[in-house]
Enzyme design. Structure first.
Site, PDB file in Angstrom:
ATOM      1  N   HIS A 291       0.952  -1.100  -0.104  1.00  0.00           N
ATOM      2  CA  HIS A 291       0.048  -0.174   0.108  1.00  0.00           C
ATOM      3  C   HIS A 291       0.757   1.093   0.001  1.00  0.00           C
ATOM      4  CE1 HIS A 291      -4.260  -1.872   1.781  1.00  0.00           C
ATOM      5  NE2 HIS A 291      -3.433  -2.462   0.879  1.00  0.00           N
TER       6      HIS A 291
ATOM      7  N   GLU B 273       1.204   4.110   1.772  1.00  0.00           N
ATOM      8  CA  GLU B 273       1.501   4.490   2.966  1.00  0.00           C
ATOM      9  C   GLU B 273       2.813   3.427   3.356  1.00  0.00           C
ATOM     10  OE1 GLU B 273      -2.843   5.149   3.012  1.00  0.00           O
ATOM     11  OE2 GLU B 273      -1.552   3.900   2.451  1.00  0.00           O
TER      12      GLU B 273
ATOM     13  N   CYS C 298      -6.127   2.523   5.833  1.00  0.00           N
ATOM     14  CA  CYS C 298      -6.651   1.208   6.093  1.00  0.00           C
ATOM     15  C   CYS C 298      -5.999   0.613   7.201  1.00  0.00           C
ATOM     16  CB  CYS C 298      -6.429   0.185   4.979  1.00  0.00           C
ATOM     17  SG  CYS C 298      -4.800  -0.383   4.893  1.00  0.00           S
TER      18      CYS C 298
ATOM     19  N   CYS D  40      -2.445  -0.073   7.054  1.00  0.00           N
ATOM     20  CA  CYS D  40      -1.441   1.260   7.155  1.00  0.00           C
ATOM     21  C   CYS D  40      -1.583   1.883   8.398  1.00  0.00           C
ATOM     22  CB  CYS D  40      -2.329   1.929   5.933  1.00  0.00           C
ATOM     23  SG  CYS D  40      -1.585   1.332   4.336  1.00  0.00           S
TER      24      CYS D  40
END
Length: 156
Positions: A53, A55, A83, A86
């Protein structure tokens, strides 16, 4: 650069990622003392890595740049509300502040709904849909005992 410029840059990175087809419509930046330390875009499909992801990618890159496993004094800018995975990475990296643009609701509307995960991780293992159970073993605590006894450990 002010916060509005930085969040705009993050949104633009997410848009570029959509155009380039490298992954989902997400981007993140790590900033320290007004300087962009790293950027990251979602690379889940291009790297076949469900943890790639934006991040997480940005945090990993920033830690390499800063030669540290913590982002003390840094800000993280996210094109969307992070999310649960993250958020865990963000908390472990210990930044000073997190900013995000779009909401989780907007992500869900585009097909990226993490509400199920958010709900599940708050439940006891016995109530989660994923089968999770402890295997009791006499040596389960041995790594922790070794860690506690290690005189030169780096505490984090």
């Amino acid at each position: 650069m002010d916060r509005n410029e930085l969040i705009y840059k993050t949104i633009q990175l997410a848009l570029e990622n959509v155009t380039q087809g490298e992954g989902g419509p997400f981007a993140a930046m790590v900033v320290k003392d007004g300087k962009i330390i790293s950027t990251g875009v979602n690379q889940v499909t291009s790297t076949l890595d469900p943890t790639a992801h934006a991040e997480v990618v940005a945090i990993r890159a920033a830690c390499r740049v800063l030669n540290n496993f913590e982002l003390t004094g840094c800000e993280i800018y996210c094109s969307c509300e992070p999310c649960p995975m993250c958020m865990g990475a963000i908390y472990w990296s210990r930044p000073a502040h997190v900013y995000f643009a779009a909401t989780a609701g907007a992500a869900a509307d585009a097909g990226f709904d993490d509400s199920f995960i958010k709900t599940q991780v708050c439940l006891p293992f016995s109530q989660q849909e994923l089968l999770i159970e402890q295997l009791v073993h006499a040596d389960a605590s041995a790594p922790f005992e070794a860690w506690k006894a290690k005189p030169d450990k780096v505490i984090y």
